[in-house]
Design a protein around this motif. Structure first.
Motif, mmCIF file in Angstrom:
data_model
loop_
_atom_site.group_PDB
_atom_site.id
_atom_site.type_symbol
_atom_site.label_atom_id
_atom_site.label_comp_id
_atom_site.label_asym_id
_atom_site.label_seq_id
_atom_site.Cartn_x
_atom_site.Cartn_y
_atom_site.Cartn_z
ATOM 1 N N VAL A 116 0.558 -1.659 -0.166
ATOM 2 C CA VAL A 116 -0.230 -0.082 -0.023
ATOM 3 C C VAL A 116 1.032 0.712 0.310
ATOM 4 C CG1 VAL A 116 -1.229 1.772 1.222
ATOM 5 C CG2 VAL A 116 -1.990 -0.781 0.761
ATOM 6 N N PRO A 117 0.704 2.241 -0.903
ATOM 7 C CA PRO A 117 2.152 2.935 -1.187
ATOM 8 C C PRO A 117 1.108 4.653 -0.115
ATOM 9 C CG PRO A 117 0.601 3.151 -2.995
ATOM 10 C CD PRO A 117 -0.190 2.251 -2.611
ATOM 11 N N PRO A 118 2.219 4.901 0.685
ATOM 12 C CA PRO A 118 1.551 6.147 2.074
ATOM 13 C C PRO A 118 1.354 7.163 1.292
ATOM 14 C CG PRO A 118 4.394 5.294 2.084
ATOM 15 C CD PRO A 118 3.670 4.749 1.302
ATOM 16 N N VAL A 119 0.754 7.453 -0.228
ATOM 17 C CA VAL A 119 0.336 8.817 -0.811
ATOM 18 C C VAL A 119 -1.161 8.518 -1.308
ATOM 19 C CG1 VAL A 119 0.218 7.816 -3.000
ATOM 20 C CG2 VAL A 119 0.329 10.233 -2.288
ATOM 21 N N ILE A 120 -1.389 6.934 -0.469
ATOM 22 C CA ILE A 120 -2.738 6.891 -0.361
ATOM 23 C C ILE A 120 -3.706 7.559 0.942
ATOM 24 C CG2 ILE A 120 -4.598 5.193 -0.364
ATOM 25 C CD1 ILE A 120 -2.855 3.948 -2.670
ATOM 26 N N LEU A 121 -2.280 7.601 1.576
ATOM 27 C CA LEU A 121 -2.950 7.508 3.349
ATOM 28 C C LEU A 121 -3.103 9.169 3.749
ATOM 29 C CD1 LEU A 121 -0.714 4.283 4.584
ATOM 30 C CD2 LEU A 121 -3.651 3.982 4.130
ATOM 31 N N VAL A 122 -2.470 9.421 2.856
ATOM 32 C CA VAL A 122 -1.900 11.285 3.188
ATOM 33 C C VAL A 122 -3.270 12.081 3.273
ATOM 34 C CG1 VAL A 122 -0.425 13.042 2.616
ATOM 35 C CG2 VAL A 122 0.693 11.029 2.357
ATOM 36 N N VAL A 123 -4.173 12.319 2.661
ATOM 37 C CA VAL A 123 -4.781 13.441 2.921
ATOM 38 C C VAL A 123 -6.082 12.479 4.210
ATOM 39 C CG1 VAL A 123 -6.949 13.411 1.872
ATOM 40 C CG2 VAL A 123 -5.266 13.617 0.024
ATOM 41 N N PRO A 124 -6.251 11.741 4.565
ATOM 42 C CA PRO A 124 -7.105 11.234 5.441
ATOM 43 C C PRO A 124 -6.136 11.641 6.799
ATOM 44 C CG PRO A 124 -7.072 9.597 4.010
ATOM 45 C CD PRO A 124 -6.436 10.498 3.518
#
Lengths: 275, 299
Positions: A116-124
């Motif tokens: 899972v790439p961290p960029v997916i988690l950054v906004v939330p």
């Protein structure tokens, strides 16, 4: 050696020589550029400096926030790696030896999270941190980083713990060791090579991280070294030697770790890939 | 020797110790907070407009917006372009690993050197390459000495992505070499000896022994690099080109960054993130299917 074999060996050496030059040149460029004055850089791009100067380093250390950023990065790296290693070691030990209900599912989830790439988690995470007041704090960034490191750390440690011989655990059980004592006194020392590898690889990852550092620490005095460097460039974009001096300072910790502990890096990477 | 008493299933459940749960608890909670929560929320936000304190459901509006945004398509095609680096990396790392495996003079040194770029901070490396690729930089000076016209490597829309890709390849190559070399060293030597007795040449030897023996490592490396090209290239773009010239070097991560933190369009950024997650998941599931199928075929 036959003539043909000798020619082949020579060809391979030439190829490897070329590869070495290409691999090392950027580092050489950073080093020699950082020792030049801005004026010399314009007419002497290639060669070592004719008039070497430490002015850029003086500027980096005394005239900029780099020392502050360096310390910030150091704090964040040390605390993140420390916390995530402890949490991961306990979790991995529970998975490898505890065989609790659902341990297989937890381990499989861990493998899935590796991709899972961290960029997916950054906004939330950003919105969450703003709401709970952890934006622009080291704690918030450390919390995020440590979590991101857990899947790889647990994966590596579980695989290592599984290779430890059963007798070690049986003997300790007979001595009446509690699980925590067993982990701390017996398993951790045996796992020292794996732990060092893990710590080195994770520390370099945290030190080098840019995206999260840019977004979660937006105050000038809270910047990490990498975020500071990236923004530094915008301000001094025509002063290449100064920025190369800053870059060299940023590269140095990982470079030194690599020079003295090359095998830990290599082991860490190959450990991630096979069982 | 004491014989272990068989424990009835009911009793075993009763005696299941508590400590593994306690040990696993911090890890599980942490993962729920850092992976679980955001992965649920990012899907929710992708259907919303997220303001300071208010959220408004807007259905598919964010998705419709990005699908109509040419910058999104540019970013996507740039990530797709970077995927071309994967076969290049595979071929080069295999070649170097095989050559080093022959224990040529100085192989340890070469291994250390080729791996070095991988540990260097992409930010610092990107800054250095940014200068080397400048119009008046080192690369063009070298080309001029060789009698070749230089180019504006990072300033020209058609050259910027190949230039960025070259830096990524430079940095990732050592990873593949070290990975494959480590795996090669555990291939039984008899296999090669047998092949040599049968009169196999260099090419046949590696085609029929090395590549099949390294298949898992090759697949692993390919998957890691595909994920890298899709979601780990922000550093280079941010430092070397800032997405430019124009939008020529935007990638999905940079597009997310811009939308979320420059334009404060969190919903739009979330929709892109969801699509990126979906693509990653599809690739990974596809890979595991492939792997299981080929394993089943072998058995």
């Amino acid at each position: 050696m036959s003539l043909k074999a000798r020619g082949r060996a020579l060809f391979i050496q030439l190829l490897m020589g070329l590869m070495s030059i290409l691999s090392l040149y950027p580092l050489y460029f950073i080093l020699v550029t950082s020792l030049k004055s801005q004026r010399e850089y314009v007419y002497n791009l290639w060669a070592p400096p004719m008039h070497p100067t430490l002015a850029n380093f003086v500027e980096v250390f005394l005239g900029s926030k780099m020392p502050k950023w360096f310390v910030n990065s150091l704090i964040i790296t040390v605390v993140t790696v420390g916390v995530s290693t402890i949490v991961a070691a306990m979790g991995a030990y529970a998975i490898a030896r505890g065989r609790f209900w659902g341990h297989r599912a937890v381990f499989n989830t861990m493998v899935g999270l590796l991709v899972v790439p961290p960029v997916i988690l950054v906004v939330p995470m950003f919105i969450l941190m703003v709401r709970v007041g952890l934006i622009n704090t080291f704690s918030g960034v450390i919390f995020f980083y440590a979590g991101l490191l857990i899947p790889f750390s647990v994966y590596l440690l579980v695989n290592f713990f599984r290779t430890l011989p059963e007798e070690v655990f049986d003997a300790a059980l007979i001595d009446g060791c509690s699980p925590l004592v067993m982990l701390w006194r017996i398993v951790m020392p045996l796992a020292a090579p794996a732990l060092i590898t893990l710590i080195v690889v994770n520390a370099v990852w945290v030190w080098n991280e840019l995206f999260i550092a840019l977004v979660f620490l937006q105050k000038e005095e809270l910047r990490t070294l990498m975020a500071g460097l990236a923004l530094f460039q915008g301000r001094y974009s025509t002063n290449q030697p100064l920025i190369m001096a800053g870059s060299l300072v940023g590269l140095l910790p990982a470079l030194l770790l690599y020079l003295f502990g090359q095998r830990y890096f290599i082991r860490g990477l190959t450990a991630g890939s096979f069982r | 020797m004491p014989v272990k008493q068989p424990i009835s299933p009911g009793r075993r459940r009763f005696r299941q110790p508590l400590w593994p749960y306690l040990f696993a608890l911090p890890m599980v909670l942490w993962l729920l907070a850092v992976f679980g929560y955001p992965m649920v929320k990012v899907v929710q936000y992708s259907f919303q407009v997220v303001g300071g304190k208010t959220v408004r459901w807007v259905g598919l509006a964010n998705y419709k917006f990005i699908l109509r945004d040419p910058i999104f398509w540019k970013s996507l095609s740039n990530n797709a372009f970077l995927l071309l680096a994967v076969p290049i990396l595979l071929a080069l790392s295999l070649l170097f690993a095989i050559l080093l495996f022959e224990r040529i003079r100085g192989w340890r040194f070469y291994r250390a050197v080729v791996f070095l770029p991988y540990v260097l901070a992409p930010t610092a490396v990107g800054l250095a390459f940014g200068y080397m690729y400048q119009y008046n930089g080192v690369l063009n000076t070298l080309l001029r000495h060789l009698g070749v016209a230089g180019a504006d490597w990072l300033g020209k829309a058609s050259l910027v992505m190949p230039s960025v890709m070259s830096v990524i390849i430079w940095q990732q190559l050592g990873f593949g070499v070290v990975l494959f070399l480590a795996r090669l060293m555990s291939v039984p030597a008899e296999l090669y000896e047998a092949a040599r007795i049968d009169g196999a040449n260099w090419w046949q030897e590696h085609r029929h022994i090395t590549i099949p023996q390294l298949r898992l490592a090759i697949e692993f490396f390919a998957v890691v690099e595909v994920i890298t090209m899709l979601s780990w290239v922000f550093n280079y773009v941010y430092v070397m080109t800032a997405g430019g010239p124009g939008f020529a070097s935007h990638v999905l991560e940079y597009y997310i960054y811009k939308n979320a933190f420059a334009f404060r369009a969190m919903g739009v950024a979330s929709a892109v993130a969801v699509m990126l997650l979906a693509v990653t998941m599809v690739l990974v599931v596809f890979y595991f299917r492939l792997r299981n199928a080929s394993q089943a075929a072998e058995e």
